[in-house]
Design a protein around this motif. Structure first.
Motif, PDB file in Angstrom:
ATOM      1  N   SER A 153      30.939  48.980  21.344  1.00 20.61           N
ATOM      2  CA  SER A 153      31.834  48.781  19.853  1.00 20.61           C
ATOM      3  C   SER A 153      31.853  47.289  19.095  1.00 20.61           C
ATOM      4  N   ALA A 154      31.904  46.240  20.805  1.00 19.95           N
ATOM      5  CA  ALA A 154      32.059  45.145  20.852  1.00 19.95           C
ATOM      6  C   ALA A 154      31.016  44.662  22.037  1.00 19.95           C
ATOM      7  N   ALA A 155      30.741  43.072  22.135  1.00 17.66           N
ATOM      8  CA  ALA A 155      30.065  43.101  22.889  1.00 17.66           C
ATOM      9  C   ALA A 155      31.280  42.722  24.016  1.00 17.66           C
ATOM     10  N   LEU A 156      30.935  43.011  25.540  1.00 11.72           N
ATOM     11  CA  LEU A 156      31.673  42.651  26.255  1.00 11.72           C
ATOM     12  C   LEU A 156      31.620  41.044  27.043  1.00 11.72           C
ATOM     13  N   PRO A 157      32.467  40.330  26.604  1.00 10.77           N
ATOM     14  CA  PRO A 157      32.118  39.232  27.152  1.00 10.77           C
ATOM     15  C   PRO A 157      31.751  39.200  29.059  1.00 10.77           C
ATOM     16  N   VAL A 158      30.660  38.260  29.329  1.00  8.51           N
ATOM     17  CA  VAL A 158      30.233  38.239  30.402  1.00  8.51           C
ATOM     18  C   VAL A 158      30.731  38.396  31.670  1.00  8.51           C
ATOM     19  N   HIS A 159      31.924  37.398  31.204  1.00 18.28           N
ATOM     20  CA  HIS A 159      33.164  36.537  31.852  1.00 18.28           C
ATOM     21  C   HIS A 159      34.421  37.642  33.283  1.00 18.28           C
ATOM     22  N   ASP A 160      34.419  38.978  32.296  1.00 19.86           N
ATOM     23  CA  ASP A 160      35.105  40.281  32.381  1.00 19.86           C
ATOM     24  C   ASP A 160      34.118  40.933  32.804  1.00 19.86           C
ATOM     25  N   HIS A 161      32.732  41.013  33.123  1.00 13.21           N
ATOM     26  CA  HIS A 161      31.287  41.663  33.301  1.00 13.21           C
ATOM     27  C   HIS A 161      31.923  41.678  35.080  1.00 13.21           C
ATOM     28  N   ARG A 162      31.587  39.995  35.256  1.00 15.97           N
ATOM     29  CA  ARG A 162      31.833  39.427  36.763  1.00 15.97           C
ATOM     30  C   ARG A 162      32.930  39.899  37.072  1.00 15.97           C
ATOM     31  N   ARG A 163      33.894  39.577  36.731  1.00 14.62           N
ATOM     32  CA  ARG A 163      35.747  39.992  37.410  1.00 14.62           C
ATOM     33  C   ARG A 163      35.519  41.473  37.808  1.00 14.62           C
ATOM     34  N   ILE A 164      34.829  42.317  36.842  1.00 12.51           N
ATOM     35  CA  ILE A 164      35.115  43.376  37.058  1.00 12.51           C
ATOM     36  C   ILE A 164      34.012  43.584  38.623  1.00 12.51           C
ATOM     37  N   THR A 165      33.108  43.492  38.380  1.00 16.14           N
ATOM     38  CA  THR A 165      32.330  43.992  39.296  1.00 16.14           C
ATOM     39  C   THR A 165      32.032  42.932  41.119  1.00 16.14           C
ATOM     40  N   ALA A 166      32.974  41.869  40.484  1.00 14.95           N
ATOM     41  CA  ALA A 166      33.295  40.869  41.527  1.00 14.95           C
ATOM     42  C   ALA A 166      34.516  42.210  42.700  1.00 14.95           C
ATOM     43  N   ALA A 167      35.466  42.617  42.022  1.00 10.96           N
ATOM     44  CA  ALA A 167      36.519  43.085  42.450  1.00 10.96           C
ATOM     45  C   ALA A 167      36.375  44.712  42.748  1.00 10.96           C
ATOM     46  N   THR A 168      35.302  45.223  42.347  1.00  8.08           N
ATOM     47  CA  THR A 168      35.175  46.394  42.409  1.00  8.08           C
ATOM     48  C   THR A 168      33.833  46.950  43.071  1.00  8.08           C
TER      49      THR A 168
END
Length: 475
Positions: free
Chosen positions: A260-275
């Motif tokens: 529905s909208a672009a997911l900011p790159v920094h949120d991508h990175r935070r989620i991938t790094a943590a999980t």
């Protein structure tokens, strides 16, 4: 009953729908929706008061079984817009839960209450009409930018095509259990989030209202997939540092999807790094349903929305400077705008491609990078084409920026200048305009730096979490 939902024919005791603790098995859904379908067969069109409830899901399924086009109504729609939608779509009845309080504008419609039965009819022998794949299934109203909303007529063919293509790219099966909290008057929440699991023969658990705790609970108790919008994933990302149960739940999910909208790159990175789990993005709109997605077995590549889905053709028009308007064609497209042959004709090129109005670039291997809307996110400054989206991502990479939006404003020298709207991380000590301009120039290019920065407490967003940039321009 209907080729859209083969699992309803088996009427099994597997759970199909669950909303905030209330649930229906496939047998119960077949009986309840089938009974309602018989009541509304031949009704012309029906409106559905689309609250995030079991009754809305049953009402829409019943309309699809009956071959009656359904018009989902956003309960938060204002009086003037609601009156326009009713006049344009001319429904004969409104499907609503017994407890729903309906506005006066709906008083002239026949009210048909959706009563959710807890027990299944043991022998649901019902004959419902066979429907043409081209017949209208849903009429979904799009947000009006230069006029009142237009009703996009979505045929059964488009729904089936999109859901089957997503099953291919996501490995979506009857074993999947989807959790989401999206509204049900929009294609993301209703078609992908409710009809998608039902077409696969899987299960959907709707939270009613989004909460990080709800996501954690469901992903920790058997759910395999999560659908969300960037606002939801941002809240999830901000909770990961302190919430070990959430981290564990996300790590165990099979698929995390944002749209529905672009997911900011920094949120991508935070989620991938943590999980260790990457969020997959897909791209679609009301008129086209889904156009592209990252494959479950592909490269997530933050900042892109993947490649065209099976059966979807995509091209960039006027792609000078590597940026052009996305145009698509394929069986996923709508039939046209209700009562608006002029608008329908204007939406297509002479050779039959739908003009999305979205601007993008293509990576060498076909991955699509959306830079924004043609009307609001393509900035022509100093002879350059600049996409607002890449500047927003650059701003969000600055530790002093919590939220960001970028627009273009008229400039006597440049044609348009880049303007940033920023919600700072620390409102008492925001980064300076010069610091943000230099940050963007260093990451991207000097001509892409913001010339003006406005500091806000919050960004205006709609129900799907999209930033309303026209409101920013008038702020």
């Amino acid at each position: 009953m209907s080729a859209l939902f083969p699992a309803l024919l088996t009427a099994s005791n597997k759970q199909a729908l669950r909303f905030d603790g209330r649930a229906l098995t496939y047998a119960e859904l077949a009986a309840t929706a089938g009974s309602l379908a018989e009541r509304i067969e031949g009704a012309g069109r029906v409106a559905v008061w689309a609250t995030p409830t079991l009754e809305t899901a049953v009402g829409v399924v019943a309309a699809l079984l009956a071959g009656v086009p359904a018009v989902p109504l956003n309960p938060r729609t204002g009086e003037r817009e609601l009156a326009h939608i009713l006049k344009d779509s001319t429904p004969t009845a409104i499907l609503a839960a017994p407890t729903d309080q309906l506005p006066p504008a709906l008083a002239e419609l026949t009210r048909i209450e959706v009563v959710v039965a807890g027990a299944a009819d043991p022998t649901p022998e019902r004959t419902l009409p066979q429907t043409d794949p081209e017949s209208p299934a849903l009429i979904v109203y799009t947000s009006g930018t230069t006029g009142p909303p237009k009703g996009a007529v979505l045929p059964r063919r488009a729904i089936a095509t999109t859901l089957d293509a997503l099953a291919d790219v996501w490995g979506w099966t009857a074993d999947d259990v989807l959790v989401h909290a999206l509204p049900l008057f929009h294609v993301h929440g209703l078609i992908l989030g409710i009809l998608g699991p039902l077409r696969r023969g899987g299960t959907v658990r709707h939270l009613g209202k989004f909460s990080v705790d709800g996501v954690t609970r469901e992903l920790s108790s058997g759910a395999t997939m999560l659908f969300g919008v960037p606002t939801m994933y941002h809240r999830i990302a901000e909770s990961l540092d302190t919430d070990r149960e959430l981290t564990k739940a996300l790590a165990g999910a099979r698929l995390l999807v944002s749209g529905s909208a672009a997911l900011p790159v920094h949120d991508h990175r935070r989620i991938t790094a943590a999980t260790g789990r990457a969020v997959i993005e897909r791209y679609g709109m009301t008129e086209t349903l889904m156009n592209t997605s990252v494959r479950v077995d592909g490269d997530p590549r933050p900042g892109t929305v993947g490649v065209p889905l099976p059966g979807v053709e995509l091209r960039l028009a006027d792609d000078s400077d590597g940026i052009g308007e996305i145009q698509v064609r394929g069986p996923n497209l709508f039939s046209g705008y209700l009562n608006r042959p002029d608008a329908t004709a204007a939406a297509f090129t002479e050779d039959g491609w739908f003009r999305t109005g979205d601007m993008a670039s293509l990576d060498a291997d076909g991955y699509v990078r959306i830079v924004g809307r043609k009307a609001t996110d393509l900035i022509k400054s100093g002879g350059y084409k600049i996409g607002a989206g890449e500047i927003e991502n650059a701003l969000l990479d600055h530790p002093g920026v919590r939220e960001a939006a970028v627009t273009g404003e008229p400039d006597a020298d440049l044609g348009e200048r880049v303007v940033a709207w920023v919600v700072p991380t620390d409102r008492q000590s925001p980064p300076s305009e010069e610091e943000l301009a230099n940050h963007v120039a260093a990451q991207l290019a000097p001509h892409k730096r913001p010339r003006t920065v406005h500091y806000l407490d919050t960004l205006p967003r709609n129900d799907m979490g999209k930033i309303m940039k026209r409101a920013l321009k008038s702020a």
